[in-house]
Design a protein around this motif. Structure first.
Motif, PDB file in Angstrom:
ATOM      1  N   GLU A 131       8.753 -10.957  22.761  1.00 27.04           N
ATOM      2  CA  GLU A 131       8.973 -12.007  21.783  1.00 27.04           C
ATOM      3  C   GLU A 131       7.842 -11.975  20.764  1.00 27.04           C
ATOM      4  O   GLU A 131       6.748 -11.480  21.049  1.00 27.04           O
ATOM      5  N   ALA A 132       8.106 -12.520  19.578  1.00 31.14           N
ATOM      6  CA  ALA A 132       7.078 -12.517  18.539  1.00 31.14           C
ATOM      7  C   ALA A 132       7.281 -13.699  17.605  1.00 31.14           C
ATOM      8  O   ALA A 132       8.414 -14.052  17.274  1.00 31.14           O
ATOM      9  N   ASN A 133       6.181 -14.298  17.205  1.00 32.24           N
ATOM     10  CA  ASN A 133       6.211 -15.265  16.119  1.00 32.24           C
ATOM     11  C   ASN A 133       6.132 -14.487  14.808  1.00 32.24           C
ATOM     12  O   ASN A 133       5.274 -13.615  14.661  1.00 32.24           O
ATOM     13  N   PRO A 134       6.992 -14.769  13.846  1.00 29.36           N
ATOM     14  CA  PRO A 134       6.993 -13.981  12.615  1.00 29.36           C
ATOM     15  C   PRO A 134       5.655 -13.932  11.893  1.00 29.36           C
ATOM     16  O   PRO A 134       5.344 -12.939  11.227  1.00 29.36           O
ATOM     17  N   GLU A 135       4.851 -14.989  12.016  1.00 28.39           N
ATOM     18  CA  GLU A 135       3.574 -15.000  11.302  1.00 28.39           C
ATOM     19  C   GLU A 135       2.458 -14.292  12.065  1.00 28.39           C
ATOM     20  O   GLU A 135       1.360 -14.147  11.538  1.00 28.39           O
ATOM     21  N   SER A 136       2.732 -13.846  13.286  1.00 27.11           N
ATOM     22  CA  SER A 136       1.661 -13.255  14.099  1.00 27.11           C
ATOM     23  C   SER A 136       1.752 -11.733  14.165  1.00 27.11           C
ATOM     24  O   SER A 136       1.027 -11.108  14.938  1.00 27.11           O
ATOM     25  N   VAL A 137       2.638 -11.134  13.384  1.00 25.89           N
ATOM     26  CA  VAL A 137       2.763  -9.674  13.369  1.00 25.89           C
ATOM     27  C   VAL A 137       2.804  -9.180  11.926  1.00 25.89           C
ATOM     28  O   VAL A 137       3.125  -9.928  11.000  1.00 25.89           O
ATOM     29  N   ASP A 138       2.465  -7.914  11.781  1.00 26.21           N
ATOM     30  CA  ASP A 138       2.653  -7.237  10.497  1.00 26.21           C
ATOM     31  C   ASP A 138       3.158  -5.833  10.786  1.00 26.21           C
ATOM     32  O   ASP A 138       3.388  -5.466  11.957  1.00 26.21           O
ATOM     33  N   PRO A 177      10.849 -14.289   8.899  1.00 27.15           N
ATOM     34  CA  PRO A 177      11.573 -13.605   9.986  1.00 27.15           C
ATOM     35  C   PRO A 177      12.453 -12.463   9.493  1.00 27.15           C
ATOM     36  O   PRO A 177      12.521 -11.407  10.125  1.00 27.15           O
ATOM     37  N   GLU A 178      13.117 -12.678   8.352  1.00 26.22           N
ATOM     38  CA  GLU A 178      13.963 -11.614   7.803  1.00 26.22           C
ATOM     39  C   GLU A 178      13.117 -10.396   7.431  1.00 26.22           C
ATOM     40  O   GLU A 178      13.519  -9.253   7.663  1.00 26.22           O
ATOM     41  N   ALA A 179      11.937 -10.643   6.864  1.00 24.81           N
ATOM     42  CA  ALA A 179      11.042  -9.528   6.530  1.00 24.81           C
ATOM     43  C   ALA A 179      10.586  -8.800   7.788  1.00 24.81           C
ATOM     44  O   ALA A 179      10.440  -7.567   7.789  1.00 24.81           O
ATOM     45  N   CYS A 180      10.380  -9.552   8.864  1.00 27.65           N
ATOM     46  CA  CYS A 180       9.960  -8.941  10.123  1.00 27.65           C
ATOM     47  C   CYS A 180      11.023  -7.986  10.661  1.00 27.65           C
ATOM     48  O   CYS A 180      10.696  -6.941  11.244  1.00 27.65           O
ATOM     49  N   VAL A 181      12.302  -8.345  10.505  1.00 30.09           N
ATOM     50  CA  VAL A 181      13.364  -7.452  10.960  1.00 30.09           C
ATOM     51  C   VAL A 181      13.259  -6.113  10.241  1.00 30.09           C
ATOM     52  O   VAL A 181      13.345  -5.041  10.866  1.00 30.09           O
ATOM     53  N   ALA A 182      13.051  -6.160   8.931  1.00 26.89           N
ATOM     54  CA  ALA A 182      12.923  -4.919   8.167  1.00 26.89           C
ATOM     55  C   ALA A 182      11.705  -4.114   8.624  1.00 26.89           C
ATOM     56  O   ALA A 182      11.771  -2.879   8.763  1.00 26.89           O
ATOM     57  N   GLU A 183      10.596  -4.795   8.887  1.00 25.34           N
ATOM     58  CA  GLU A 183       9.387  -4.105   9.346  1.00 25.34           C
ATOM     59  C   GLU A 183       9.604  -3.490  10.725  1.00 25.34           C
ATOM     60  O   GLU A 183       9.135  -2.375  11.000  1.00 25.34           O
ATOM     61  N   ALA A 184      10.317  -4.210  11.600  1.00 25.09           N
ATOM     62  CA  ALA A 184      10.595  -3.675  12.935  1.00 25.09           C
ATOM     63  C   ALA A 184      11.500  -2.451  12.852  1.00 25.09           C
ATOM     64  O   ALA A 184      11.296  -1.463  13.575  1.00 25.09           O
ATOM     65  N   ARG A 185      12.498  -2.504  11.995  1.00 29.22           N
ATOM     66  CA  ARG A 185      13.376  -1.350  11.819  1.00 29.22           C
ATOM     67  C   ARG A 185      12.580  -0.159  11.293  1.00 29.22           C
ATOM     68  O   ARG A 185      12.742   0.977  11.769  1.00 29.22           O
ATOM     69  N   SER A 186      11.693  -0.405  10.343  1.00 29.37           N
ATOM     70  CA  SER A 186      10.873   0.680   9.799  1.00 29.37           C
ATOM     71  C   SER A 186       9.947   1.268  10.858  1.00 29.37           C
ATOM     72  O   SER A 186       9.637   2.460  10.838  1.00 29.37           O
ATOM     73  N   ALA A 187       9.506   0.419  11.791  1.00 29.78           N
ATOM     74  CA  ALA A 187       8.630   0.895  12.867  1.00 29.78           C
ATOM     75  C   ALA A 187       9.396   1.686  13.919  1.00 29.78           C
ATOM     76  O   ALA A 187       8.783   2.328  14.776  1.00 29.78           O
ATOM     77  N   GLY A 188      10.735   1.630  13.881  1.00 28.06           N
ATOM     78  CA  GLY A 188      11.546   2.402  14.811  1.00 28.06           C
ATOM     79  C   GLY A 188      12.118   1.631  15.975  1.00 28.06           C
ATOM     80  O   GLY A 188      12.596   2.233  16.946  1.00 28.06           O
TER      81      GLY A 188
END
Length: 410
Positions: A131-138, A177-188
């Motif tokens: 799990e992740a809080n959207p503001e606690s990851v980059d 949160p929507e931006a995090c989805v894109a970042e997660a997809r980019s991370a693989g």
């Protein structure tokens, strides 16, 4: 504050389980839940076993520090290896939850996962979630998690509307949160979930529709949507009691659920559990399915619950007490119960009825079978599966799931 632990018999100091717990274990998948009890702030609706720095100050000392928490939890993973002995099963799922797991360094989460891998091994197709809080990851944090073996992530979105997030005391900003989805997809990351909450005081139909649209537009392959439950002892409950915000409304909850199912279904998501939708079978949360199907899992961390072979136990809740037990060479277990065959029958009905696959009618006693027949006539159960020996909820049945279950367990 977090709710109380259940009653039960004392847990042995070494954590030993009854011999019956591992009988037939090879036929059951094994998962691990790793609990991280820290949050930057406490959300107003939350009664989970979590703690802010202020709540821990002076009550746990160095033992409760999140700086060394990963090492403490790894000690429990090693204890699990001793307790489960020569159990040969590789771990099928690992789920890191909280709290806010991503308040720890990414390297700490990777080390915790590594301990499970080193002690038990991971199945070739193991599902590894945090799990992740959207503001606690980059982007860099997510890339480190992915490189370290995580392949699924769940972001707490809750709502796309700022005024709704404010009532919930959520700290992230709309859009993150929507931006995090894109970042997660980019991370693989192979699989990404967004959590939503509906029925917050002050939320309108339009607000809820906007949240659904925003979640779908972000491109996850899984969405969880939960009705807001007002738990006693929370800040939200106190605000409602003072008349600052209105009480939640069951009819509103029902309308919002119907909207969620319609909107998500129209976007290619299919329900597979009452509160969960996925775009494919591969996108389902396998770890949660372990819970719903009564498989085996070890819950490590303060207040975490475990279940192996009909034995359920739970850990002490406070991080300081948890760390102190492990530092003293003792199990952190606070209590346990050995489930009777009747307990397990009832739990199967309670949990499996929530699933798309439903529960076997063979689990029901005569009164429960009669109730199932009435539920079929009332449109609460699907006719096709019923004829094949399974109780499967209709859409209307999902709205009334708790009542249907109560009737079927008689």
């Amino acid at each position: 504050m977090p709710s109380a632990l259940p009653d039960g018999e004392p847990m042995p100091e070494d954590g030993t389980l009854p011999a019956s717990a591992l009988q037939g274990a090879g036929a059951r998948p094994l998962g691990f839940y790793l609990h991280v009890p820290y949050c930057a702030t406490r959300c107003g609706y939350c009664d989970f076993n979590t703690y802010t720095a202020t709540e821990l100050r002076g009550s746990g000392g160095v033992l409760a520090s999140r700086d060394n928490y990963a090492d403490t939890l790894i000690d429990e993973v090693r204890l699990a290896r001793k307790v489960l002995g020569d159990d040969p099963r590789p771990v099928r799922t690992v789920f890191v939850g909280g709290g806010t797991p991503t308040l720890l360094a990414a390297g700490d989460l990777v080390r915790m996962l590594g301990a499970v891998r080193d002690e038990f091994g991971l199945a070739d197709d193991a599902e590894i979630t945090t799990e992740a809080n959207p503001e606690s990851v980059d982007a860099a944090y997510l890339a480190e998690l992915r490189e370290g073996g995580f392949n699924r992530i769940s972001f707490g979105m809750q709502s796309a509307k700022q005024h709704v997030l404010k009532v919930l005391d959520r700290t992230h900003t709309p859009g993150r949160p929507e931006a995090c989805v894109a970042e997660a997809r980019s991370a693989g990351f192979d699989h990404v979930n967004l959590d939503l909450i509906y029925g917050t005081p002050g939320e309108s139909d339009a607000d809820w529709r906007a949240s659904l649209d925003a979640a779908i537009g972000a491109g996850p392959d899984h969405v969880s949507a939960y009705a807001l439950i007002v738990e006693e002892g929370t800040q939200l409950a106190r605000r409602i009691r003072r008349g600052e915000v209105p009480m939640t409304d069951d009819d509103v909850h029902a309308d919002r659920y119907l909207m969620a199912d319609e909107v998500l279904g129209g976007a290619g998501f299919s329900w597979y559990e009452v509160s969960n939708w996925a775009t494919s079978e591969a996108g389902r949360c396998l770890h949660n399915e372990l819970y719903w199907r009564g498989a085996d899992w070890w819950g490590a961390g303060p207040g975490a619950h475990s279940h192996v072979g009909g034995v359920r136990w739970w850990n002490v809740k406070h991080p300081g007490a948890y760390a102190g037990a492990l530092a003293g060479g003792r199990s952190p277990g606070a209590g346990r119960e050995v489930l009777s065959p009747e307990d397990r029958r009832v739990e199967r009905i309670l949990l499996e009825l929530r699933l798309l696959s439903g529960c076997p009618l063979s689990l029901l006693r005569p009164a429960g079978l009669a109730a199932a027949g009435r539920a079929l006539e009332e449109g609460l159960l699907e006719a096709g599966p019923f004829g094949e020996g399974r109780a499967v909820l209709t859409l209307r049945g999902r709205l009334l799931a708790d009542g249907v279950v109560r009737d079927l367990v008689d």
